[in-house]
Write an enzyme that holds these catalytic residues in place. Structure first.
Site, PDB file in Angstrom:
ATOM      1  N   HIS A 133     -59.331  -0.818  15.650  1.00 25.74           N
ATOM      2  CA  HIS A 133     -60.384   0.198  15.516  1.00 25.74           C
ATOM      3  C   HIS A 133     -60.850   0.364  14.072  1.00 25.74           C
ATOM      4  O   HIS A 133     -61.888   0.997  13.835  1.00 25.74           O
ATOM      5  CB  HIS A 133     -59.891   1.557  16.019  1.00 25.74           C
ATOM      6  N   ASP A 142     -51.384  -0.866  26.481  1.00 24.03           N
ATOM      7  CA  ASP A 142     -51.699   0.439  27.045  1.00 24.03           C
ATOM      8  C   ASP A 142     -52.558   0.332  28.300  1.00 24.03           C
ATOM      9  O   ASP A 142     -53.046   1.352  28.813  1.00 24.03           O
ATOM     10  CB  ASP A 142     -52.402   1.324  26.006  1.00 24.03           C
TER      11      ASP A 142
END
Length: 624
Positions: free
Chosen positions: A438, A562
């Site tokens: 990110h 995740d």
């Protein structure tokens, strides 16, 4: 509307290659690292195409372009340009071209007139004519000029590439290499005005489509011989290759095939069709070509040997205790316990000792600067050393040691790349914190400080001069920072499969890159609740074809776990078996394209037990 008629509306063109010298030819100045260009007795520039193997056809185009098959082509010479009208007139043959200009390519050519020109050119140079003008049968052993087989044409057009075009997969670049429907003004244009292909051949993707010697059959590839195929024994139409001034971009691909009747009536001929000539390399020079072929064969054997050696190497594992010193706030999901759970499980399953443990060296700032700004790096350093709590946003808490940990996290990736390139390990997994995908060039977000994988990609390109990098990102969240790092770059294929709509809001399928990087960003968003089967469909049907076509020099994985069904932050339904399957796909791509050069880097994954089990499944595949 049949394919032949379609082709006249949107045709296609070719590219080729060059290497040695030939009897009765005068050398021309040749740029460094380019095949040698020679001039024949009659004043035509040609290139000598080196012998070699290539993958002919495409599994993403028309039905008659399949199956993709391995073909060997012997060395031959090919005209550097499509035959222009002024050259045709030298042989006292009436110019049939609709669009008249001495330096334009011939157009409105029928097949037999093209073959007749080949004979006349051979005769003028004292060479043996290839065509019997009663039967039009070709003598491939003659030393004169002839039309190329379509296998020779595609081999020369590709010029060592396996992409959709000789310049890559980005059709928006076609205008730099071809006159086609978007820029031709509905007519032929002067030869040699666009960029050449990698072997120095001009107008391979446009201007006029080109006659090949072969009869056309839509099913010929299924029965084609492996060495120097020359088409079916008979047929009704001849093959034409290479997009014309009327062609759409899709018809200008290297593998595109079409056909046209080999009629003798010029008035009925298409004004989109011309040709170029080839000839065999004379025997006195062919020995040099064969010597090069032997070197190429030896090189292939050496590559196979290196692959076998690499298959016997261990998988690398990179971890440093500094990663545990990156402290986040209480109850924050990105905790030091994530790495502790991974290592404890690997030890319990007796895998930890089977891995090659690579020391981690902090990343050099000069490589960090290839992704992040100097101001941002200094900002991170100051905020962490002052223990100011959060970096740029509340979701990225930091502590006094976070800057050092972030340098080491990026350094783990560069250290792993070094180990793979030096042959210490076959591939590697980096168990790092903080994660990275990110992180933007000048901003932290989503738990990420420095973009570890992006830094690794630039490191490979800079230090090892390997330009083409594949990044596979399977974290549940879209890697906005990685995408932005390479959005305009045609040398990095960024592939992301992620939950959408979801944080950080980017990653729509329509986000495909821009400029020269258009179509080198591939997003495969999936809805919440997607399963192992959904992921495998994406990996098999979207990632694998794109990656094999791109043919990377190195593969990097942003490995987020995740997407597991138990994860605290995601909404997907992946299992450990799913991670086994998708890892296998990516590992197979690396083995086929780049001698298994692969480094995987931990991103997300916040349910400790599921994270540990998923990483174990991932590493087991890397170790196989």
């Amino acid at each position: 509307m049949d394919k032949r008629f379609n082709y006249k509306i949107e045709s296609f063109c070719f590219l080729a290659a060059v290497l040695l010298f030939v009897s009765g030819c005068r050398k021309v100045d040749n740029p460094a690292n380019m095949p040698e260009v020679v001039t024949t007795k009659s004043g035509v520039e040609m290139v000598v195409i080196p012998a070699g193997w290539f993958q002919m056809g495409s599994d993403k185009g028309q039905a008659d372009e399949t199956p993709v098959h391995k073909v060997w082509i012997s060395s031959f010479m090919m005209d550097k340009y499509e035959v222009p009208q002024e050259e045709f007139r030298k042989h006292q043959i009436s110019d049939p071209s609709h669009f008249k200009n001495p330096k334009n390519p011939l157009n409105q050519m029928n097949w037999s007139d093209a073959a007749m020109y080949c004979n006349d050119r051979s005769y003028s140079e004292g060479l043996e004519e290839c065509y019997d003008e009663k039967t039009w049968k070709c003598n491939f052993q003659a030393n004169g000029y002839r039309l190329p087989t379509e296998a020779e044409w595609e081999y020369a057009c590709r010029a060592g590439t396996q992409t959709e075009y000789s310049f890559g997969n980005n059709q928006n670049l076609l205008g730099k290499y071809a006159w086609y429907e978007a820029n031709s003004s509905r007519k032929t244009n002067l030869v040699g005005q666009k960029k050449p292909n990698p072997w120095g051949l001009y107008d391979m993707h446009g201007n006029v489509s080109e006659w090949c010697n072969d009869w056309y059959s839509p099913d010929y590839y299924k029965n084609s011989t492996e060495r120097d195929p020359n088409g079916p024994a008979k047929g009704k139409e001849r093959v034409i290759r290479g997009g014309s001034w009327k062609s759409a971009a899709q018809s200008c691909r290297s593998a595109y095939r079409a056909s046209d009747p080999s009629i003798n009536d010029t008035c009925l001929s298409s004004d989109t069709i011309g040709f170029r000539c080839v000839r065999n390399v004379p025997a006195k020079y062919d020995s040099k070509s064969e010597e090069q072929n032997m070197k190429n064969e030896n090189k292939s054997e050496e590559q196979a040997r290196r692959q076998n050696d690499r298959d016997r190497m261990k998988t690398g594992f990179l971890f440093d205790n500094i990663f545990l010193e990156h402290k986040t706030t209480p109850d924050h999901p990105e905790t030091p316990q994530r790495l502790a759970a991974i290592i404890d499980n690997l030890k319990e399953k007796k895998l930890y000792s089977e891995l090659e443990h690579i020391p981690v060296i902090p990343v050099e700032i000069k490589y960090l600067l290839k992704v992040h700004t100097q101001e941002y790096i200094e900002h991170v350093k100051q905020v962490c050393q002052n223990d100011e709590g959060c970096l740029d946003s509340s979701d990225t808490p930091v502590s006094e040691k976070s800057y050092e940990a972030a340098l080491m996290a990026a350094g783990a990736v560069t250290s792993a790349i070094d180990a793979v390139m030096e042959g210490t390990v076959r591939n590697a997994f980096c168990a790092v914190r903080p994660p990275g995908h990110h992180a933007e060039k000048d901003r932290a977000m989503g738990f990420c400080i420095f973009n570890n994988v992006a830094v690794g990609a630039r490191y490979i390109q800079d230090k090892y001069n390997l330009p083409k990098i594949l990044i596979v990102d399977w974290d549940v969240h879209h890697g906005n920072g990685s995408q932005h790092s390479f959005f305009y770059d045609p040398n990095v294929l960024y592939f992301s499969v992620h939950q959408y709509p979801f944080y950080p809001g980017s990653g729509e399928e329509s986000e495909k890159g821009a400029g020269e990087g258009l179509n080198f960003t591939i997003n495969a968003p999936l809805p919440a609740g997607s399963t192992d089967a959904d992921y495998m469909e994406v990996f098999e049907n979207k990632l694998k074809p794109a990656a094999l076509s791109f043919s990377p020099d190195f593969v990097l994985i942003s490995a987020g776990f995740d997407t597991h069904k138990n994860d605290l932050l995601g909404g997907m339904r992946m299992t450990e078996q799913g991670f086994t399957q998708i890892t296998g796909v990516v590992k197979d791509i690396a083995r086929k394209c780049c001698e298994s050069r692969l480094v995987s880097v931990l991103e997300g994954g916040y349910h400790l037990q599921s994270l540990a089990g998923s990483v174990e499944a991932h590493i087991r595949v890397l170790m196989e």
